[in-house]
Design a protein around this motif. Structure first.
Motif, PDB file in Angstrom:
ATOM      1  N   ASP A 185     -57.050  17.866  65.646  1.00 25.55           N
ATOM      2  CA  ASP A 185     -57.057  18.782  64.506  1.00 25.55           C
ATOM      3  C   ASP A 185     -56.027  19.891  64.657  1.00 25.55           C
ATOM      4  O   ASP A 185     -55.423  20.326  63.682  1.00 25.55           O
ATOM      5  N   TYR A 186     -55.831  20.380  65.896  1.00 20.66           N
ATOM      6  CA  TYR A 186     -54.896  21.495  66.003  1.00 20.66           C
ATOM      7  C   TYR A 186     -53.465  21.060  66.309  1.00 20.66           C
ATOM      8  O   TYR A 186     -52.579  21.878  66.413  1.00 20.66           O
ATOM      9  N   TRP A 187     -53.252  19.760  66.383  1.00 17.40           N
ATOM     10  CA  TRP A 187     -51.883  19.254  66.398  1.00 17.40           C
ATOM     11  C   TRP A 187     -51.395  18.955  64.972  1.00 17.40           C
ATOM     12  O   TRP A 187     -50.237  18.628  64.768  1.00 17.40           O
ATOM     13  N   ARG A 222     -49.928  22.519  75.036  1.00 21.57           N
ATOM     14  CA  ARG A 222     -51.259  22.985  74.617  1.00 21.57           C
ATOM     15  C   ARG A 222     -51.328  24.509  74.627  1.00 21.57           C
ATOM     16  O   ARG A 222     -51.832  25.139  73.692  1.00 21.57           O
ATOM     17  N   ALA A 223     -50.846  25.116  75.729  1.00 24.26           N
ATOM     18  CA  ALA A 223     -50.898  26.573  75.839  1.00 24.26           C
ATOM     19  C   ALA A 223     -50.072  27.232  74.742  1.00 24.26           C
ATOM     20  O   ALA A 223     -50.468  28.255  74.170  1.00 24.26           O
ATOM     21  N   MET A 224     -48.926  26.647  74.432  1.00 28.01           N
ATOM     22  CA  MET A 224     -48.079  27.181  73.371  1.00 28.01           C
ATOM     23  C   MET A 224     -48.795  27.115  72.027  1.00 28.01           C
ATOM     24  O   MET A 224     -48.789  28.073  71.252  1.00 28.01           O
ATOM     25  N   LEU A 225     -49.437  25.985  71.745  1.00 27.60           N
ATOM     26  CA  LEU A 225     -50.154  25.849  70.485  1.00 27.60           C
ATOM     27  C   LEU A 225     -51.307  26.844  70.391  1.00 27.60           C
ATOM     28  O   LEU A 225     -51.520  27.467  69.350  1.00 27.60           O
ATOM     29  N   SER A 226     -52.051  27.000  71.466  1.00 28.99           N
ATOM     30  CA  SER A 226     -53.186  27.922  71.453  1.00 28.99           C
ATOM     31  C   SER A 226     -52.725  29.363  71.267  1.00 28.99           C
ATOM     32  O   SER A 226     -53.318  30.126  70.493  1.00 28.99           O
ATOM     33  N   ALA A 227     -51.662  29.739  71.983  1.00 28.60           N
ATOM     34  CA  ALA A 227     -51.156  31.105  71.860  1.00 28.60           C
ATOM     35  C   ALA A 227     -50.622  31.364  70.458  1.00 28.60           C
ATOM     36  O   ALA A 227     -50.955  32.379  69.829  1.00 28.60           O
ATOM     37  N   SER A 228     -49.804  30.450  69.956  1.00 29.15           N
ATOM     38  CA  SER A 228     -49.202  30.677  68.645  1.00 29.15           C
ATOM     39  C   SER A 228     -50.234  30.627  67.537  1.00 29.15           C
ATOM     40  O   SER A 228     -50.155  31.391  66.569  1.00 29.15           O
ATOM     41  N   HIS A 229     -51.229  29.740  67.676  1.00 30.93           N
ATOM     42  CA  HIS A 229     -52.248  29.641  66.632  1.00 30.93           C
ATOM     43  C   HIS A 229     -53.112  30.899  66.594  1.00 30.93           C
ATOM     44  O   HIS A 229     -53.469  31.382  65.516  1.00 30.93           O
TER      45      HIS A 229
END
Length: 684
Positions: free
Chosen positions: A187-189, A222-229
């Motif tokens: 979902d978060y990709w 993953r860390a980049m997506l979590s931080a940016s989201h």
């Protein structure tokens, strides 16, 4: 933990303790997996966790392929869901918290990859996965239906009917701001993760149950997506992936767990661990709400793109116990304690100041400037900026006209440092003794000092400050130059400047957006890198070791006039300023954070290269006393000075007190509401 005054509990101040759980996985064995879950639920409850999340399909294991289609396994999953739900609270419950567990569940003739949200001894709701990956190593559409395939918005589970839909909003009825939503792995990709709309609908904490096999480089992604989201949605994002025990028939797993808030990492778990473990952090849902309150774009987007969402209410645990805050907390919020980040911040701050001055000089076609050089921190930093700006503009440093203007309390140390600095930097230096002019003014206005009385009142101080500024402006006229200001952000917050003169007024002020605590590190940074020449470095370090003083009142009994003795330690004042001006936090919360940061020598970390004399501690009584003084000065006595500030570049986040920038307030306000809140909620 023992019961204590509510002030000492993070829950009192808008924090929600979350845990990303990484259980040992047992392939296709729901009962064994449930026991691992129970062990982590007990551990989380003992540590005061309010909300915990497990990986995707954690009850069955993820990499079991066609075993997902076996009725015996699915029946056992449902039985274990009931066992875990009972453990989360209510009646004969073992523990009180909210747990979100991954499980394959049936609705009608379809199987869904689900997040089961449990609390109060029951299942609160079930969230199905929206996007099913079916590329490269993934084959989820072989077994699961997407959320859009559900036939209704409820699901029957162990004889009970609960909400069943993506985008559900879970809101604590007894803890304001404790609002979360759930999405699952892929979902978060997606280009538009379901959690984006959930955030727009009010969710402040976003949870992701993931399996997410590991390949080289994926952890950073993953860390980049979590931080940016978390930054884009103004939220906290909690991510946990499958770890040890998952089938490695064709894939491998690292059990990555991260917690981010507003773009910053709060916690990260151990990867490739072989045992159950939790990654815990306190999320500041109050801070998230205040940030959203200030961000009009977020509100506009919510109106334009948001959708109505089903809200599932729940009761959160209410135990108020004393606890240390589990999250990074910089004692110096303007000075990060990470050496690499500090270096980057100093690079950016210095060049912002330099470029601001360069542009002003280009706009005015100026080739000279005038600056008062006292041998103190602020004038030193302004002079360093001027030298760098002149170098980049290919102007001779001799066009920088530096003046040291000794008064009645100027020490030999600061005067000699001022001269040594000007000579080392190659600027044009001069000295004007302001005492004869000051004595004439005392005589003209009938001040007692003119008659020989040692009256060192505010008039005595401001006559000197004012004369220095008068000289600088007239010298600028005479030399076709402009006056470079030196007053810093911290002084503007406290009103520690003589109105219309002194540090308050100039033609352009490069320090107005820089906090005092950061200026110390900027000078050290410039000195260590010899950015304006190696000759100045010894003098710069000598200036850093000089006590901060306006040097307007003669020393008494060997003790010089102390700025921090009057207005308070700049370390605390900058801490107060950051949280009050940047986020609008209540004084009691600021006091709580300051106590967490400063009340125990082992509770925080010092920025790189912090001198030993800056490593001090403050108890709650001192914090409260200095915060009271700060509130009066900031809200009541200093605003009229800030309403008439000269131009200067904004440097730090939330750090402009210009009436044309971040902070606008009435000049005739008062501090009563903030003082009352402090007294009512902070114990003596």
């Amino acid at each position: 933990m023992t019961e204590s005054h509510p002030f000492f509990s993070p829950k009192t101040h808008g924090f929600v303790r979350v845990a990303a759980a990484t259980p040992v996985s047992h392939v296709g064995d729901p009962a064994a997996n449930a026991q691992e879950h129970l062990a982590l639920i007990r551990q989380a409850a003992d540590q005061g966790v309010d909300l915990m999340v497990f990986p995707e399909l954690s009850l069955s294991a993820y990499a079991i392929d066609d075993l997902h289609m076996q009725a015996a396994l699915l029946d056992e999953v449902e039985r274990q869901v009931a066992v875990l739900a009972q453990a989360t609270g209510g009646g004969t419950a073992e523990h009180e918290l909210i747990a979100v567990v991954g499980a394959p569940l049936r609705q009608g003739d379809a199987l869904f990859n689900c997040a089961v949200v449990m609390g109060g001894g029951q299942v609160l709701a079930v969230v199905p996965k929206t996007y099913l990956p079916n590329y490269r190593e993934y084959y989820e559409k072989r077994w699961f239906a997407p959320a859009t395939a559900r036939t209704e918005d409820v699901i029957r589970l162990n004889g009970e009917t609960v909400d069943f839909a993506p985008g559900l909003i879970f809101e604590a009825v007894n803890r304001p701001g404790f609002v979360f939503a759930v999405e699952i792995c892929e979902d978060y990709w997606a280009p538009l993760p379901p959690s984006t709309r959930a955030a727009l609908a009010g969710a402040r904490i976003l949870l992701n149950l993931s399996a997410s096999n590991i390949v080289i480089g994926k952890a950073d992604e993953r860390a980049m997506l979590s931080a940016s989201h978390s930054a884009r949605t103004l939220s906290a994002y909690v991510f946990t992936a499958s770890g040890w025990g998952e089938s490695t028939t064709d894939l491998a797993w690292d059990g990555q767990a991260t917690i981010h808030e507003l773009g910053s990492k709060l916690a990260e778990g151990e990867r490739f661990a072989l045992e159950n473990h939790l990654t815990i952090a306190d999320i500041d849902v109050d801070r998230i709400g205040l940030d959203r309150l200030r961000n009009g774009t977020f509100a506009d987007c919510a109106r334009n793109e948001g959708e109505a969402a089903t809200v599932v209410p729940f009761m959160a645990r209410e135990d108020v116990v004393e606890s240390e805050l589990i999250r990074p907390l910089d004692r110096f919020p303007f000075v990060p304690d990470d050496a690499g980040r500090l270096d980057q911040d100093c690079y950016e701050a210095f060049n912002i100041q330099v470029q601001g001055l360069m542009r002003r000089m280009a706009a005015t076609k100026g080739e000279r400037l005038v600056i008062g050089v006292s041998g103190g921190l602020d004038s030193t930093q302004a002079l360093l900026v001027a030298c760098r700006a002149f170098d980049r503009l290919n102007l001779p440093r001799t066009n920088i006209l530096g003046f040291t203007m000794p008064g009645f309390a100027t020490s030999d140390g600061t005067k000699s440092n001022a001269w040594a600095l000007m000579k080392a930097l190659g600027v044009t230096g001069a000295e004007i003794d302001i005492r004869p002019a000051a004595e004439q003014m005392f005589k003209d206005i009938g001040h007692p000092y003119a008659a020989g009385e040692p009256v060192h009142d505010i008039t005595f101080e401001n006559v000197q400050a004012g004369l220095r500024t008068d000289y600088l402006f007239r010298l600028a006229n005479q030399n076709r130059a402009f006056v470079l200001g030196t007053g810093d952000l911290s002084e503007l917050a406290l009103g520690w400047a003589t109105y219309g003169v002194g540090d308050h007024m100039s033609h352009y002020n490069v320090n107005g957006g820089v906090a005092k605590t950061l200026i110390r590190h900027l000078i050290r940074w410039v000195a260590d890198r010899e950015l304006v020449g190696a000759e100045a470095s010894p003098t710069l370090h000598a200036i850093l070791n000089t006590e901060i003083s306006p040097e307007l009142v003669p020393a008494k009994d060997g003790a010089i006039q102390s700025t921090e003795g009057t207005v308070g330690p700049y370390a605390l004042n900058d801490f107060f300023l950051f949280y009050i001006s940047r986020f609008g936090m209540t004084p009691s919360k600021v006091a709580f954070l300051a106590h967490q940061a400063w009340g125990d020598a082992g509770a925080g970390h010092w920025p790189a290269n912090t001198p030993d004399d800056e490593k001090v501690e403050y108890d709650l009584a001192a914090i409260k006393a200095w915060l009271r003084k700060f509130l009066i000065r900031f809200f009541q006595t200093a605003q009229f000075k800030r309403s008439a500030l000269p131009n200067g570049p904004k440097v730090v986040t939330g750090g402009s007190l210009s009436p044309r920038g971040d902070w606008r307030a009435p000049s005739d306000g008062n501090a009563r509401v903030w003082l009352d809140e402090l007294e009512a909620n902070v114990p003596d």
